[in-house]
Write a protein that holds these residues in place. Structure first.
Motif, PDB file in Angstrom:
ATOM      1  N   ILE A 172      17.700 -26.809  12.962  1.00 33.37           N
ATOM      2  CA  ILE A 172      17.148 -25.500  12.986  1.00 33.37           C
ATOM      3  C   ILE A 172      17.612 -25.701  10.936  1.00 33.37           C
ATOM      4  O   ILE A 172      16.588 -24.816  10.288  1.00 33.37           O
ATOM      5  N   SER A 173      18.243 -27.192  10.510  1.00 36.24           N
ATOM      6  CA  SER A 173      17.975 -27.150   8.955  1.00 36.24           C
ATOM      7  C   SER A 173      16.272 -27.680   8.780  1.00 36.24           C
ATOM      8  O   SER A 173      16.029 -27.498   7.446  1.00 36.24           O
ATOM      9  N   GLN A 174      16.033 -27.754  10.191  1.00 38.18           N
ATOM     10  CA  GLN A 174      14.087 -28.338   9.243  1.00 38.18           C
ATOM     11  C   GLN A 174      13.539 -27.099   9.620  1.00 38.18           C
ATOM     12  O   GLN A 174      12.289 -27.069   9.014  1.00 38.18           O
ATOM     13  N   TYR A 208      13.779 -38.865  14.506  1.00 37.27           N
ATOM     14  CA  TYR A 208      14.789 -38.091  14.315  1.00 37.27           C
ATOM     15  C   TYR A 208      15.785 -38.105  12.807  1.00 37.27           C
ATOM     16  O   TYR A 208      16.342 -37.332  12.953  1.00 37.27           O
ATOM     17  N   GLN A 209      14.885 -39.517  12.516  1.00 34.47           N
ATOM     18  CA  GLN A 209      16.045 -39.750  10.973  1.00 34.47           C
ATOM     19  C   GLN A 209      15.522 -38.890   9.730  1.00 34.47           C
ATOM     20  O   GLN A 209      15.718 -39.099   8.874  1.00 34.47           O
ATOM     21  N   SER A 210      14.317 -38.246   9.905  1.00 29.12           N
ATOM     22  CA  SER A 210      13.814 -37.802   9.052  1.00 29.12           C
ATOM     23  C   SER A 210      13.081 -36.442   9.487  1.00 29.12           C
ATOM     24  O   SER A 210      12.178 -35.605   8.689  1.00 29.12           O
ATOM     25  N   PHE A 211      13.910 -36.005  10.366  1.00 30.33           N
ATOM     26  CA  PHE A 211      13.856 -34.234  10.471  1.00 30.33           C
ATOM     27  C   PHE A 211      14.756 -33.649  10.329  1.00 30.33           C
ATOM     28  O   PHE A 211      16.080 -34.243  11.346  1.00 30.33           O
ATOM     29  N   GLY A 212      14.794 -32.491   9.716  1.00 37.81           N
ATOM     30  CA  GLY A 212      16.533 -31.624   9.025  1.00 37.81           C
ATOM     31  C   GLY A 212      16.495 -32.533   7.922  1.00 37.81           C
ATOM     32  O   GLY A 212      15.867 -32.683   7.030  1.00 37.81           O
ATOM     33  N   SER A 213      17.783 -31.380   7.276  1.00 40.83           N
ATOM     34  CA  SER A 213      17.611 -31.610   5.399  1.00 40.83           C
ATOM     35  C   SER A 213      18.634 -31.700   5.689  1.00 40.83           C
ATOM     36  O   SER A 213      20.470 -30.940   6.030  1.00 40.83           O
ATOM     37  N   ASN A 214      19.996 -32.775   4.589  1.00 38.62           N
ATOM     38  CA  ASN A 214      20.818 -32.567   4.521  1.00 38.62           C
ATOM     39  C   ASN A 214      21.471 -32.019   3.104  1.00 38.62           C
ATOM     40  O   ASN A 214      22.747 -31.390   2.720  1.00 38.62           O
ATOM     41  N   THR A 215      20.496 -31.260   2.915  1.00 40.46           N
ATOM     42  CA  THR A 215      21.063 -29.992   1.283  1.00 40.46           C
ATOM     43  C   THR A 215      21.064 -28.594   2.603  1.00 40.46           C
ATOM     44  O   THR A 215      22.018 -28.242   1.979  1.00 40.46           O
ATOM     45  N   LYS A 216      21.207 -28.204   3.941  1.00 44.91           N
ATOM     46  CA  LYS A 216      21.632 -27.588   5.263  1.00 44.91           C
ATOM     47  C   LYS A 216      22.774 -27.642   6.005  1.00 44.91           C
ATOM     48  O   LYS A 216      22.433 -27.145   6.613  1.00 44.91           O
ATOM     49  N   GLY A 217      23.175 -29.876   5.641  1.00 44.96           N
ATOM     50  CA  GLY A 217      24.567 -29.716   6.490  1.00 44.96           C
ATOM     51  C   GLY A 217      24.325 -31.116   6.003  1.00 44.96           C
ATOM     52  O   GLY A 217      24.024 -31.749   5.668  1.00 44.96           O
ATOM     53  N   THR A 218      26.090 -31.403   6.837  1.00 47.43           N
ATOM     54  CA  THR A 218      26.105 -33.712   6.923  1.00 47.43           C
ATOM     55  C   THR A 218      25.064 -33.466   8.285  1.00 47.43           C
ATOM     56  O   THR A 218      26.157 -33.264   9.343  1.00 47.43           O
ATOM     57  N   PHE A 219      24.196 -34.456   8.496  1.00 44.95           N
ATOM     58  CA  PHE A 219      23.703 -34.889   9.095  1.00 44.95           C
ATOM     59  C   PHE A 219      23.897 -36.941   9.047  1.00 44.95           C
ATOM     60  O   PHE A 219      22.607 -36.862   8.227  1.00 44.95           O
ATOM     61  N   PRO A 220      24.326 -37.291   9.554  1.00 42.53           N
ATOM     62  CA  PRO A 220      24.547 -38.861   9.161  1.00 42.53           C
ATOM     63  C   PRO A 220      23.247 -39.537   9.743  1.00 42.53           C
ATOM     64  O   PRO A 220      22.620 -40.839   8.723  1.00 42.53           O
ATOM     65  N   ALA A 265      18.116 -41.451   3.116  1.00 45.20           N
ATOM     66  CA  ALA A 265      17.269 -41.168   2.051  1.00 45.20           C
ATOM     67  C   ALA A 265      16.252 -42.472   1.889  1.00 45.20           C
ATOM     68  O   ALA A 265      16.512 -43.158   2.407  1.00 45.20           O
ATOM     69  N   PRO A 266      15.160 -42.027   1.225  1.00 47.43           N
ATOM     70  CA  PRO A 266      14.417 -40.667   0.358  1.00 47.43           C
ATOM     71  C   PRO A 266      14.212 -39.600   0.971  1.00 47.43           C
ATOM     72  O   PRO A 266      13.430 -38.435   0.828  1.00 47.43           O
ATOM     73  N   TYR A 267      14.305 -39.524   2.436  1.00 48.88           N
ATOM     74  CA  TYR A 267      13.438 -39.019   3.189  1.00 48.88           C
ATOM     75  C   TYR A 267      14.241 -38.197   4.052  1.00 48.88           C
ATOM     76  O   TYR A 267      14.598 -37.970   5.660  1.00 48.88           O
ATOM     77  N   ASP A 268      15.143 -37.494   3.901  1.00 53.18           N
ATOM     78  CA  ASP A 268      16.349 -36.494   4.560  1.00 53.18           C
ATOM     79  C   ASP A 268      16.368 -34.794   4.014  1.00 53.18           C
ATOM     80  O   ASP A 268      17.745 -34.466   3.934  1.00 53.18           O
ATOM     81  N   ARG A 269      15.263 -34.249   3.377  1.00 57.50           N
ATOM     82  CA  ARG A 269      15.321 -33.132   3.324  1.00 57.50           C
ATOM     83  C   ARG A 269      14.137 -32.554   3.666  1.00 57.50           C
ATOM     84  O   ARG A 269      13.778 -31.425   3.524  1.00 57.50           O
ATOM     85  N   GLY A 270      13.485 -32.629   4.817  1.00 58.77           N
ATOM     86  CA  GLY A 270      12.565 -32.102   5.686  1.00 58.77           C
ATOM     87  C   GLY A 270      11.067 -31.784   5.696  1.00 58.77           C
ATOM     88  O   GLY A 270      10.970 -31.210   5.888  1.00 58.77           O
ATOM     89  N   ARG A 271      10.995 -32.877   4.264  1.00 59.08           N
ATOM     90  CA  ARG A 271       9.522 -32.784   3.872  1.00 59.08           C
ATOM     91  C   ARG A 271       8.377 -33.954   4.233  1.00 59.08           C
ATOM     92  O   ARG A 271       7.676 -33.604   4.613  1.00 59.08           O
ATOM     93  N   THR A 272       9.241 -34.469   5.259  1.00 59.22           N
ATOM     94  CA  THR A 272       8.474 -35.023   5.791  1.00 59.22           C
ATOM     95  C   THR A 272       7.602 -34.514   7.817  1.00 59.22           C
ATOM     96  O   THR A 272       6.413 -34.320   7.090  1.00 59.22           O
ATOM     97  N   ALA A 273       8.504 -33.481   7.759  1.00 61.75           N
ATOM     98  CA  ALA A 273       8.082 -32.806   8.973  1.00 61.75           C
ATOM     99  C   ALA A 273       7.043 -30.935   8.608  1.00 61.75           C
ATOM    100  O   ALA A 273       5.843 -31.088   8.499  1.00 61.75           O
ATOM    101  N   THR A 274       7.264 -30.992   6.639  1.00 65.53           N
ATOM    102  CA  THR A 274       6.371 -30.374   5.901  1.00 65.53           C
ATOM    103  C   THR A 274       4.884 -30.885   6.222  1.00 65.53           C
ATOM    104  O   THR A 274       3.740 -30.285   5.874  1.00 65.53           O
ATOM    105  N   HIS A 275       4.905 -32.399   5.330  1.00 62.03           N
ATOM    106  CA  HIS A 275       3.724 -32.829   5.250  1.00 62.03           C
ATOM    107  C   HIS A 275       2.934 -32.743   6.515  1.00 62.03           C
ATOM    108  O   HIS A 275       1.278 -32.637   6.086  1.00 62.03           O
ATOM    109  N   GLU A 276       3.323 -33.216   7.691  1.00 60.35           N
ATOM    110  CA  GLU A 276       2.768 -33.155   8.859  1.00 60.35           C
ATOM    111  C   GLU A 276       2.110 -31.180   9.050  1.00 60.35           C
ATOM    112  O   GLU A 276       1.556 -31.630   9.596  1.00 60.35           O
ATOM    113  N   MET A 277       3.291 -30.881   9.281  1.00 57.71           N
ATOM    114  CA  MET A 277       2.192 -29.554   8.965  1.00 57.71           C
ATOM    115  C   MET A 277       1.192 -29.657   8.620  1.00 57.71           C
ATOM    116  O   MET A 277       0.178 -28.272   8.865  1.00 57.71           O
TER     117      MET A 277
END
Length: 1010
Positions: A106-108, A227-239, A243-255
């Motif tokens: 959901i965070s992604q 799975y390690q780059s799908f979602g955002s740690n700014t919207k929850g804690t997802f171990p 980083a530096p790909y932990d804010r969901g921008r990989t999916a934004t780029h691919e989209m």
């Protein structure tokens, strides 16, 4: 894993591959493999990169919309895209490892919505110089609200996998695990990716000019994400996010790629654009977050989502990028349909809703006229279902209507079986199942009440196909789902003037993009097959880079499904000749391409069918011809000659032991058999052999014989296996030809084929199929009244055959070095792959080493021609050099020029010379002369190179300036040698070198300056 090890993981247009290693090696592997993935999917378009094709189309499309002001902002209706996330995991609990939590997913989705609507919290950090062009894409995403069946869903599917990681070639594997129709859902597969992949996306395509074949690849359309780059740690804690790909921008780029965007540096340099005027040119991708970076003489837009910078740095799309994406949304079929998909709408459930979920039996086709109709039904409604009436129809006539009692709670399923059908028509039948009543009243949701299929029946099985399509084959079936343009018999010259072939008119097949027309073979029985081969020819030229497709598939259930893809080409890579804008008709041989496929994996199958699927790309006409399917059958009693071990085709040995390799390919043990052979029709010897179990081999040797020099025909036969008649006599006989000749020539040697009869040259021909082979023929362009060795490959119909042109025995016994030069002339015929190979024997021809030289048609051709090739000028010939050092010192060397025929063109060989040097750069004098080099001499030795018309003895003498002889030597049997003369006794000064022989009488000045 630390930042350094992830530092260079970044986004990819269709794919970015980086390698896990030490930080330095990761940094060294910084690259995006968009073109690599495109090449993998289509073997690349040799005329134009597919990305450029896409760009050309998109630029034209945008131009039609008249967006002429760079960076001008426009507004459009906000569209909502339904997303289904397939979590492919290894069995971990939800929220651990690859089985990521719902909250992380959901965070992604939240990040995608913020980034595409420019509602991201870091939008305010966009540099002021770029803020005016930063824009709202007016695209939103929602997890799917209803399944393809219309049932409620949260848009998340979890599926267990036994594969530890996935890579570039595994998109179809992921699709096979879990997939929703790409026309209605944006599929995102989230899993463990290998090779340091972050993810990849499939480019959009369209019915309009210039797009690549992704439109036909619906099963892989979507995004694949680590799975390690799908979602955002700014919207929850997802171990699991790193980083530096932990804010969901990989999916934004691919989209962005999914909707048609290129990397902002254009995957090139400053001259390679991303086709968006408001994104500054760049020489390469950017990493980290250096906001002051400049490239191509201007400030770089490192905050753009389509760069390679860190997640924290990215915060904008531009107005021109918006126009590109919105254009794709309006024009690309599977992107456009997403905007109106019911997947984004909450399902509206009703009472009394029974639907036909699937047809279990029959499937598409079968090999008999009897079957039991069976379907699966589901309660899609909100109340229990206790009764229903369902009809079964064939060809528009209701065969049976059944009233059934049910006990189905909402979402429950059940199987309904109708009475067995015993007399279905052979050929094509339209089958329909339809729910008529539910709980005694008309069903409340007619949308899911029916399932239909075209059911094809064949009753006879064959074991081979040899279909030339001179008449329409009545035992083949055409599936024409849209009852429009389909396969038909048509004139197709090129192979021969009166040739006919199956053809589908894609030039005129309009308003049916993606429609598949299937041509299905009769049923095949491979139950007794040990090996199977398929060949066919096709002809096609592209038009406007459209994406017509030809797929060949195999069914092992008599046509119920065709899951085994054995050939698949599309658009420009399908083409067999240059593109044209008019309707294509093959007019000569070069327009046809022959395909050969091994089908041994299907041995043992009984209900096999072959399907040629033509998929409409609204391009140009496609022709199919000469479908040949052959198999070697397994019998109970069968013994075969697998190989002739002796004699060799070429030999110096007059005395030898004839021998053959025997195999038992049958099912039963052969207790005994008789082996025999004759020479030139005269019976020689018979051997009674012992037993041989199924699958075993043995060697049979005959008594030693002695033959004179000459050519002989050996006829080997095996008979009476276990005292019975062999059930497969075709493999009981082998004809072998032998030439015994030990005439030896001491190297060096030259052959220019002045004699018109090969037998008078000392060269020999090995012609196993007794068909077209090497001859001597006039061949212009390589001297006056020139002859050359020649093979007529243009008219040689037996593809795969090898014809050998074998040298006399070459004596390299006294040599330390050796080499070969020759000239050849050949014109490539498009799509045919003749081969020229050179093989060498150390034992007079008994055995030959692996080829030391191989050239295929494209590399061999001095030009291209669809007509029978005849050299006419000097530029029609090429010279080759081959090092033979590994054969220096051997006294019984033979060399063979081997032509492997693949239905191509004529080949000419001339001016064959063997040298006793491996220096390919030594000066070659004019005929009947010699040269001295180096001159002046600066050390104690120099070289004398000769090039004489024939071998002769040369007397070489060196005189000083007073006329006294300071060195002399007899050079016997000189032809084209280079001699190294070591003369340490000579002091600096001027000398004269005199050479004298039968044809040579020359004096040259020599200067020594040590």
């Amino acid at each position: 894993m630390g930042k350094d090890n992830y530092y260079n993981w970044r986004f990819f247009a269709v794919l970015t591959i980086l390698v896990f290693a030490s930080p330095l090696s990761v940094l060294g592997q910084k690259r995006c493999s968009t073109m690599e993935y495109e090449a993998y999917r289509r073997n690349q378009n040799p005329k134009m990169e597919t990305s450029k094709i896409f760009e050309n189309w998109l630029v034209k499309r945008i131009a039609h919309k008249k967006f002429t002001t760079p960076g001008a902002k426009t507004s459009a209706a906000v569209v909502t895209i339904p997303v289904v996330v397939h979590v492919v995991h290894m069995g971990e609990p939800v929220g651990q490892g690859s089985n990521i939590s719902d909250a992380q997913i959901i965070s992604q989705i939240e990040v995608l919505n913020e980034d595409f609507r420019r509602l991201n919290s870091d939008a305010s950090e966009t540099l002021p110089v770029f803020a005016p062009v930063a824009d709202d894409m007016e695209i939103e995403f929602t997890l799917a609200k209803q399944t393809p069946e219309g049932l409620p869903t949260d848009g998340i599917v979890r599926v267990l996998s036994d594969q530890s990681s996935y890579g570039l070639r595994d998109a179809i594997k992921l699709s096979n695990l879990s997939y929703w129709p790409a026309e209605d859902y944006l599929n995102i597969w989230v899993t463990t990716l290998g090779s340091s992949l972050l993810g990849f996306a499939q480019f959009p395509v369209s019915s309009l000019e210039g797009l690549e074949d992704a439109s036909n690849n619906r099963l892989t359309d979507g995004l694949v994400m680590r799975y390690q780059s799908f979602g955002s740690n700014t919207k929850g804690t997802f171990p699991s996010l790193i980083a530096p790909y932990d804010r969901g921008r990989t999916a934004t780029h691919e989209m962005g790629h999914f909707f048609g965007l290129r990397h902002i540096w254009g995957d090139g340099n400053c001259s390679q654009d991303d086709f968006c005027l408001d994104t500054p040119s760049s020489s390469s991708e950017h990493e980290g977050c250096n906001l002051a970076r400049e490239s191509c003489g201007q400030l770089s837009m490192v905050q753009n989502y389509m760069d390679y910078t860190d997640d924290v740095c990215m915060n904008l799309f531009t107005s021109d990028q918006k126009e590109r994406m919105r254009t794709v949304l309006e024009s690309s079929p599977r992107r456009q349909s997403l905007t109106t998909s019911s997947g984004a709408i909450d399902p509206s459930l009703v009472t009394d809703d029974l639907g036909v979920k699937s047809v279990i039996n029959p499937s598409l086709s079968q090999c008999g006229t009897t079957f039991t109709p069976t379907i699966e039904v589901r309660n899609y409604g909100t109340n229990d279902i206790t009764a229903a009436r369902v009809n079964f129809s064939v060809n528009g006539v209701v065969v049976e209507s059944i009233d059934v009692n049910l006990s189905l709670a909402p979402l429950d399923t059940d199987t309904l079986t109708f009475s067995t059908v015993n007399d279905i028509n052979v050929g094509s039948n339209d089958i329909l199942f339809e729910v008529i009543e539910t709980n005694g009243i008309p069903d409340n949701n007619p949308a899911n009440n029916t399932q239909s299929l075209t059911y094809i029946v064949n009753t006879e099985r064959v074991t081979s196909i040899n279909e030339t399509f001179e008449i329409f084959p009545t035992d083949w079936i055409v599936v024409n789902a849209d009852a429009s343009t389909t396969w038909l018999l048509q004139s197709a010259p090129g192979i021969s003037q009166n040739n006919k072939a199956m053809m589908i008119d894609y030039f005129g097949y309009e308003d049916a993009l993606g429609e598949i027309d299937r041509l299905i073979s009769p049923p095949l029985d491979f139950s007794n097959a040990s090996s199977i081969s398929l060949t066919f020819r096709y002809a096609y030229v592209n038009r406007n880079d459209q994406q017509d497709r030809l797929t060949v598939a195999m069914s092992t259930n008599c046509g119920s499904s065709f899951e085994n893809i054995i050939f698949d080409e599309v658009g420009p890579t399908l083409a067999t000749s240059d593109a044209q804008e008019t309707a294509f008709v093959p007019e000569d041989k070069s327009h046809w391409k022959k395909i050969s496929i091994n089908l041994d994996d299907f041995a043992g199958a009984q209900d096999v069918r072959l399907a040629f699927d033509a998929q409409n790309g609204e391009g140009n006409n496609l022709y199919l011809d000469d479908v040949v399917l052959e198999m070697e059958q397994q019998y109970d009693t069968d013994i075969s000659i697998k190989a002739v071990l002796s004699p060799a085709a070429i030999s110096c040995n007059n005395t030898f032991v004839p021998g053959i390799q025997i195999e038992n390919p049958g099912r039963l043990t052969v207790s005994n058999f008789t082996a025999q052979y004759s020479i030139d029709g005269v019976q020689q010897a018979t051997v009674e052999a012992l037993s041989l179990n199924p699958g075993e081999e043995m060697t049979v040797e005959f008594p030693e014989i002695t033959l004179a020099d000459g050519q002989f025909e050996f006829d080997f036969q095996i008979v009476n296996p276990s005292g019975q008649t062999d059930q497969n006599p075709e493999n009981n006989q082998v004809i072998a030809f032998q030439s015994i000749n030990n005439t030896t020539e001491e190297a060096p040697i030259r052959e220019v084929f002045k004699n018109t009869d090969l037998e008078n040259t000392g060269w020999q021909v090995v012609n196993p199929d007794r068909d077209k082979t090497w001859l001597i023929t006039p061949a212009a362009g390589n001297g006056i009244n020139n002859n050359a060795a020649y093979i007529n490959g243009y008219d040689y119909e037996t593809t795969g055959e090898e014809d050998w042109l074998v040298s006399p025995v070459l004596d390299f016994g006294g040599a330390n070095e050796a080499s070969l030069t020759f000239k050849f002339s050949y014109a490539n015929v498009n799509n045919y792959n003749d081969l020229l190979k050179i093989r060498v024997s150390r034992d007079c021809g008994e055995t030959f080493d692996d080829p030391i030289y191989v050239k295929q048609s494209v590399a061999l051709g001095v030009t291209t021609s669809s007509q029978p090739w005849v050299p006419a000028a000097e530029e029609d010939w090429r010279s080759e050099f081959v090092n033979l050092d590994s054969y220096a010192g051997y006294e019984q060397v033979r060399l063979a020029f081997v032509f492997e025929n693949q239905f191509g063109n004529n080949l000419y060989i001339d001016d064959i010379e063997f040298f006793l040097t491996s220096d390919r750069d030594f000066p070659v004098p004019e005929t009947n002369s010699f040269v001295i080099y180096p001159n002046p001499v600066i050390n104690d030795n120099f070289n004398a190179s000769f090039n004489l018309a024939n071998k002769e003895d040369i007397h070489l003498a060196i005189f000083d300036s007073k006329g006294q002889v300071v060195y002399e030597r007899n050079l016997e049997k000189t032809l084209n040698q280079t001699y190294t003369l070591e003369l340490p006794q000579l002091i600096n000064g001027v000398y004269f070198v005199k050479t004298a022989g039968t044809s040579l009488n020359d004096v040259q000045k020599l200067l020594i300056q040590k």
